[in-house]
Design a protein around this motif. Structure first.
Motif, mmCIF file in Angstrom:
data_model
loop_
_atom_site.group_PDB
_atom_site.id
_atom_site.type_symbol
_atom_site.label_atom_id
_atom_site.label_comp_id
_atom_site.label_asym_id
_atom_site.label_seq_id
_atom_site.Cartn_x
_atom_site.Cartn_y
_atom_site.Cartn_z
ATOM 1 N N GLY A 213 6.896 -6.343 20.083
ATOM 2 C CA GLY A 213 7.053 -5.810 21.442
ATOM 3 C C GLY A 213 6.143 -5.939 22.508
ATOM 4 O O GLY A 213 6.424 -5.454 23.610
ATOM 5 N N THR A 214 5.290 -6.742 22.370
ATOM 6 C CA THR A 214 4.059 -6.940 23.487
ATOM 7 C C THR A 214 4.725 -8.113 24.189
ATOM 8 O O THR A 214 5.577 -8.744 23.878
ATOM 9 C CB THR A 214 2.907 -7.443 22.502
ATOM 10 N N ASN A 215 4.393 -7.962 25.714
ATOM 11 C CA ASN A 215 4.873 -9.034 26.422
ATOM 12 C C ASN A 215 3.922 -9.658 26.958
ATOM 13 O O ASN A 215 2.906 -9.493 27.726
ATOM 14 C CB ASN A 215 5.609 -8.259 27.775
ATOM 15 N N ASP A 216 3.841 -10.880 26.560
ATOM 16 C CA ASP A 216 2.675 -11.996 26.746
ATOM 17 C C ASP A 216 3.286 -13.087 27.569
ATOM 18 O O ASP A 216 2.538 -14.317 27.775
ATOM 19 C CB ASP A 216 2.010 -12.718 25.421
ATOM 20 N N VAL A 217 4.147 -12.772 28.355
ATOM 21 C CA VAL A 217 4.811 -13.834 29.249
ATOM 22 C C VAL A 217 3.918 -13.775 30.515
ATOM 23 O O VAL A 217 3.651 -12.843 31.182
ATOM 24 C CB VAL A 217 6.389 -13.592 29.706
ATOM 25 N N PRO A 218 3.500 -15.235 31.131
ATOM 26 C CA PRO A 218 2.769 -15.171 32.263
ATOM 27 C C PRO A 218 3.616 -14.432 33.504
ATOM 28 O O PRO A 218 4.670 -14.732 33.301
ATOM 29 C CB PRO A 218 2.225 -16.427 32.339
ATOM 30 N N GLN A 219 2.982 -14.154 34.581
ATOM 31 C CA GLN A 219 3.435 -13.454 35.593
ATOM 32 C C GLN A 219 4.351 -14.470 36.523
ATOM 33 O O GLN A 219 5.309 -14.401 36.776
ATOM 34 C CB GLN A 219 2.461 -13.015 36.426
ATOM 35 N N GLU A 220 3.773 -15.688 36.365
ATOM 36 C CA GLU A 220 4.353 -16.762 37.095
ATOM 37 C C GLU A 220 5.893 -17.180 36.540
ATOM 38 O O GLU A 220 6.861 -17.591 37.414
ATOM 39 C CB GLU A 220 3.781 -18.034 37.392
ATOM 40 N N SER A 221 6.028 -16.916 35.177
ATOM 41 C CA SER A 221 7.215 -17.291 34.694
ATOM 42 C C SER A 221 8.373 -16.446 34.842
ATOM 43 O O SER A 221 9.308 -16.493 34.242
ATOM 44 C CB SER A 221 7.031 -17.683 33.142
ATOM 45 N N CYS A 222 7.803 -15.148 35.506
ATOM 46 C CA CYS A 222 9.019 -14.233 35.653
ATOM 47 C C CYS A 222 9.629 -14.170 37.089
ATOM 48 O O CYS A 222 10.211 -13.740 37.615
ATOM 49 C CB CYS A 222 8.234 -12.665 35.724
ATOM 50 N N GLN A 223 9.369 -15.378 37.740
ATOM 51 C CA GLN A 223 10.094 -15.587 39.045
ATOM 52 C C GLN A 223 11.640 -15.814 38.842
ATOM 53 O O GLN A 223 12.040 -16.184 37.922
ATOM 54 C CB GLN A 223 9.331 -17.024 39.779
ATOM 55 N N ALA A 224 12.255 -15.400 39.714
ATOM 56 C CA ALA A 224 13.618 -15.263 39.686
ATOM 57 C C ALA A 224 14.132 -16.793 39.634
ATOM 58 O O ALA A 224 15.172 -17.019 38.907
ATOM 59 C CB ALA A 224 14.343 -14.584 40.998
ATOM 60 N N GLU A 225 13.830 -17.844 40.373
ATOM 61 C CA GLU A 225 14.092 -19.179 40.034
ATOM 62 C C GLU A 225 13.921 -19.544 38.805
ATOM 63 O O GLU A 225 15.072 -20.283 38.310
ATOM 64 C CB GLU A 225 13.543 -19.822 41.360
ATOM 65 N N GLN A 226 12.851 -19.367 38.192
ATOM 66 C CA GLN A 226 12.450 -20.075 36.801
ATOM 67 C C GLN A 226 13.376 -19.215 35.786
ATOM 68 O O GLN A 226 13.901 -20.013 34.887
ATOM 69 C CB GLN A 226 11.148 -19.866 36.497
ATOM 70 N N LEU A 227 13.691 -17.831 36.095
ATOM 71 C CA LEU A 227 14.603 -17.368 35.203
ATOM 72 C C LEU A 227 16.112 -17.718 35.151
ATOM 73 O O LEU A 227 16.761 -17.854 34.364
ATOM 74 C CB LEU A 227 14.568 -15.842 35.505
ATOM 75 N N LEU A 228 16.481 -18.163 36.286
ATOM 76 C CA LEU A 228 17.715 -18.712 36.401
ATOM 77 C C LEU A 228 17.823 -20.244 35.879
ATOM 78 O O LEU A 228 18.837 -20.498 35.383
ATOM 79 C CB LEU A 228 18.184 -18.711 38.189
ATOM 80 N N ASP A 229 16.691 -20.661 36.130
ATOM 81 C CA ASP A 229 16.654 -22.314 35.400
ATOM 82 C C ASP A 229 16.627 -22.082 34.044
ATOM 83 O O ASP A 229 17.222 -23.220 33.288
ATOM 84 C CB ASP A 229 15.371 -22.927 36.020
ATOM 85 N N ASN A 230 16.075 -21.215 33.551
ATOM 86 C CA ASN A 230 16.022 -20.942 32.091
ATOM 87 C C ASN A 230 16.988 -20.351 31.302
ATOM 88 O O ASN A 230 16.929 -20.105 29.954
ATOM 89 C CB ASN A 230 14.609 -20.598 31.528
ATOM 90 N N ASN A 231 17.964 -19.895 32.355
ATOM 91 C CA ASN A 231 19.177 -19.072 31.346
ATOM 92 C C ASN A 231 20.242 -19.908 30.929
ATOM 93 O O ASN A 231 20.950 -20.722 31.666
ATOM 94 C CB ASN A 231 19.743 -18.167 32.565
ATOM 95 N N LEU A 232 20.091 -19.948 29.505
ATOM 96 C CA LEU A 232 20.972 -20.846 28.956
ATOM 97 C C LEU A 232 22.455 -20.542 29.074
ATOM 98 O O LEU A 232 23.495 -21.323 29.289
ATOM 99 C CB LEU A 232 20.979 -21.014 27.512
ATOM 100 N N GLN A 233 22.743 -19.159 29.338
ATOM 101 C CA GLN A 233 24.121 -18.640 29.454
ATOM 102 C C GLN A 233 24.683 -19.071 30.664
ATOM 103 O O GLN A 233 25.805 -19.354 30.857
ATOM 104 C CB GLN A 233 23.891 -17.290 29.265
ATOM 105 N N LEU A 234 23.743 -19.132 31.481
ATOM 106 C CA LEU A 234 24.241 -19.395 33.196
ATOM 107 C C LEU A 234 24.573 -21.088 33.066
ATOM 108 O O LEU A 234 25.722 -21.556 33.663
ATOM 109 C CB LEU A 234 23.277 -19.093 34.066
ATOM 110 N N LYS A 235 23.789 -21.814 32.292
ATOM 111 C CA LYS A 235 24.097 -23.274 32.346
ATOM 112 C C LYS A 235 25.296 -23.528 31.579
ATOM 113 O O LYS A 235 25.767 -24.451 31.730
ATOM 114 C CB LYS A 235 22.744 -23.911 31.540
#
Length: 280
Positions: A213-235
């Motif tokens: 349950g810990t969240n070790d994701v860096p803050q910069e990886s939570c940007q909207a553009e990167q989230l969209l780029d990494n969204n496999l369902q969207l791709k």
């Protein structure tokens, strides 16, 4: 192989799901079907060749020479109706379909891994809740004994004791409800990874809430553009739109004239002298 006799970690459950989960097997079969379809469209890039041969034995006689016509063999081949435009477009579309199936398989894998992790966290949380409720029951039992002694001493009335007894009964009912929730969560996890409810396994859920349950994701990886780029369902949805575009192109190509090529010998009965050319 996973040792089913030892407590199963999250990765052990994932390995079992890869081998037994119906959802993952379905996505694997879909991927295999798309690859077979792509191979089928690859073969359609080449024209089909048909070969036929006939052997004729005339039973009639030439009215002039009074002799029978010669025995002849008639041969020919044809490509049939060939549409290279549709064939190439269909092959390109099948390659997109394979990529889409691969992406959907990864999405299904990520989905089941997330559900397994959440199930471990849920079971671990319920375990902690059961521990707390057992502690509450122990404290209430102690309070009940203390209240009973005070009633014997005459410092309280019987209603106070009844209230404590009701609190004890309510705490025990809440404990049973929580234990039933725990069993239901374990059964759901078994079904998720492809086990039956009769399979006697133990899930190593200790400290799952803190570990998973810990969240070790860096803050910069939570940007909207990167989230969209990494969204496999969207791709995957984008590939679906692209595939529909190919289907529209195929529908248009269906109106393009097709052609066929063939070569055959002339009618044997009309070419007894052997001077007629081949027909194309």
């Amino acid at each position: 192989p996973v040792d089913m006799l030892t407590p199963l970690s999250v990765m052990d459950s994932v390995k079992i799901a890869l081998a037994r989960s119906a959802a993952l097997k379905t996505s694997v079969l879909d991927l295999q079907a798309s690859k077979l379809s792509e191979k089928d469209t690859w073969y359609r890039l080449f024209p089909k060749l048909g070969l036929n041969a006939t052997y004729s034995v005339p039973i009639l006689k030439d009215p002039k020479s009074k002799t029978r016509y010669k025995e002849v063999v008639n041969m020919g081949f044809t490509t049939g109706t060939y549409d290279p435009i549709t064939a190439y477009i269909g092959h390109d579309a099948s390659k997109i379909a394979v990529k889409l199936a691969e992406m959907l398989h990864v999405v299904a894998l990520e989905d089941i891994m997330g559900k397994i992790a959440l199930a471990y966290i849920d079971i671990d949380s319920i375990n902690e809740e059961i521990t707390y409720r057992k502690t509450i029951i122990e404290e209430l039992d102690s309070l009940h004994r203390y209240t009973a002694k005070r009633l014997e001493a005459g410092t309280i009335n019987e209603l106070d004791l009844k209230l404590v007894e009701q609190r004890v009964l309510l705490a025990r009912q809440e404990l049973k409800r929580t234990q039933r929730s725990q069993e239901q969560a374990k059964r759901s996890l078994k079904r998720l990874i492809g086990l039956t409810t009769k399979d006697d396994v133990i899930f190593a859920t200790d400290n799952a809430t803190m570990t998973l349950g810990t969240n070790d994701v860096p803050q910069e990886s939570c940007q909207a553009e990167q989230l969209l780029d990494n969204n496999l369902q969207l791709k995957a949805q984008e590939l679906s739109v692209k595939l529909e575009g190919y289907n529209i192109t195929l529908a248009r190509a269906a109106h393009v004239p097709r052609f066929a090529f063939g070569l055959t010998t002339p009618d044997p009965l009309s070419n007894q002298a052997g001077h007629l050319p081949y027909y194309i």
